[in-house]
Scaffold this motif. Sequence first.
Motif, PDB file in Angstrom:
ATOM      1  N   ILE A  67       0.853  -1.191   0.000  1.00  0.00           N
ATOM      2  CA  ILE A  67       0.000   0.000   0.000  1.00  0.00           C
ATOM      3  C   ILE A  67       0.892   1.245   0.000  1.00  0.00           C
ATOM      4  O   ILE A  67       1.720   1.425   0.893  1.00  0.00           O
ATOM      5  N   LYS A  68       0.699   2.076  -1.000  1.00  0.00           N
ATOM      6  CA  LYS A  68       1.557   3.242  -1.231  1.00  0.00           C
ATOM      7  C   LYS A  68       1.638   4.157  -0.004  1.00  0.00           C
ATOM      8  O   LYS A  68       2.712   4.570   0.399  1.00  0.00           O
ATOM      9  N   ASP A  69       0.537   4.503   0.578  1.00  0.00           N
ATOM     10  CA  ASP A  69       0.521   5.441   1.706  1.00  0.00           C
ATOM     11  C   ASP A  69       0.374   4.732   3.047  1.00  0.00           C
ATOM     12  O   ASP A  69      -0.262   5.250   3.965  1.00  0.00           O
ATOM     13  N   ARG A  70       0.983   3.563   3.177  1.00  0.00           N
ATOM     14  CA  ARG A  70       0.898   2.829   4.440  1.00  0.00           C
ATOM     15  C   ARG A  70       1.478   3.657   5.580  1.00  0.00           C
ATOM     16  O   ARG A  70       0.920   3.701   6.674  1.00  0.00           O
ATOM     17  N   ASP A  71       2.598   4.329   5.335  1.00  0.00           N
ATOM     18  CA  ASP A  71       3.273   5.105   6.374  1.00  0.00           C
ATOM     19  C   ASP A  71       3.418   6.556   5.938  1.00  0.00           C
ATOM     20  O   ASP A  71       3.546   6.845   4.750  1.00  0.00           O
ATOM     21  N   PHE A  72       3.389   7.469   6.906  1.00  0.00           N
ATOM     22  CA  PHE A  72       3.659   8.879   6.631  1.00  0.00           C
ATOM     23  C   PHE A  72       4.148   9.552   7.901  1.00  0.00           C
ATOM     24  O   PHE A  72       4.043   9.000   8.991  1.00  0.00           O
ATOM     25  N   ARG A  73       4.686  10.727   7.740  1.00  0.00           N
ATOM     26  CA  ARG A  73       5.145  11.533   8.874  1.00  0.00           C
ATOM     27  C   ARG A  73       4.272  12.779   8.979  1.00  0.00           C
ATOM     28  O   ARG A  73       3.906  13.372   7.975  1.00  0.00           O
ATOM     29  N   PHE A  79       3.518   7.669  11.377  1.00  0.00           N
ATOM     30  CA  PHE A  79       2.240   6.968  11.496  1.00  0.00           C
ATOM     31  C   PHE A  79       2.197   5.813  10.501  1.00  0.00           C
ATOM     32  O   PHE A  79       2.829   5.880   9.444  1.00  0.00           O
ATOM     33  N   THR A  80       1.445   4.779  10.850  1.00  0.00           N
ATOM     34  CA  THR A  80       1.298   3.630   9.966  1.00  0.00           C
ATOM     35  C   THR A  80      -0.165   3.209   9.902  1.00  0.00           C
ATOM     36  O   THR A  80      -0.915   3.418  10.855  1.00  0.00           O
ATOM     37  N   LEU A  81      -0.533   2.635   8.779  1.00  0.00           N
ATOM     38  CA  LEU A  81      -1.907   2.161   8.575  1.00  0.00           C
ATOM     39  C   LEU A  81      -2.087   0.799   9.234  1.00  0.00           C
ATOM     40  O   LEU A  81      -1.264  -0.096   9.060  1.00  0.00           O
ATOM     41  N   MET A  82      -3.149   0.679   9.996  1.00  0.00           N
ATOM     42  CA  MET A  82      -3.537  -0.612  10.576  1.00  0.00           C
ATOM     43  C   MET A  82      -4.827  -1.054   9.894  1.00  0.00           C
ATOM     44  O   MET A  82      -5.804  -0.309   9.882  1.00  0.00           O
TER      45      MET A  82
END
Length: 172
Positions: A67-73, A79-82
């Motif tokens: 998933i492209k936007d799994r993590d971001f700052r 932050f991470t996607l659950m």
Amino acid sequence: MVWTLLLGIILAIIIEKNYSYAKYIATQEAITSTNKDLAYRSWVASHGGVYVKVDERTPPNPYLKHIKDRDFRAVGEKFTLMNPAYTLTQMMHDYTKLYGVKTHITSKKLLNPKNRPDMWETLALNKIEQNRENYIELNYIGNAEYLRQSLSYGTECISSAFKCCFVSTTLS
């Protein structure tokens, strides 16, 4: 002699009724607990997952790396996607520690090997696969008797190989 026999029969009936009622209450508690889990999972799924701060307990999910936007700052935090399964697994772990009700997701087709079914769950999965009905029975884990409930539910898991997932609830 007749009175002793009559009292013995009455006592046996009372004991059996109390046991049946305790089993009924435990079954209802298992159903309620599982319904809570499914409602929570549904809520997370309805939002497409949830983002949480990355920490020791919640590292990025390797099963979502595609998933492209799994993590971001944001605001200096990562932050991470659950996804629903990841959030539910953590919530079930906490619930077990707090309330003693053991629950987890399992399947015959595993994405995460940590979700491997135990022997009883494998039997329950086979029975559910055969008749599509939930499975509840008293079962021993070690020396303690537990009421174990397992049910099948359709889901949109990450992998299309997952035809259904499985929730197992164990009450002591």
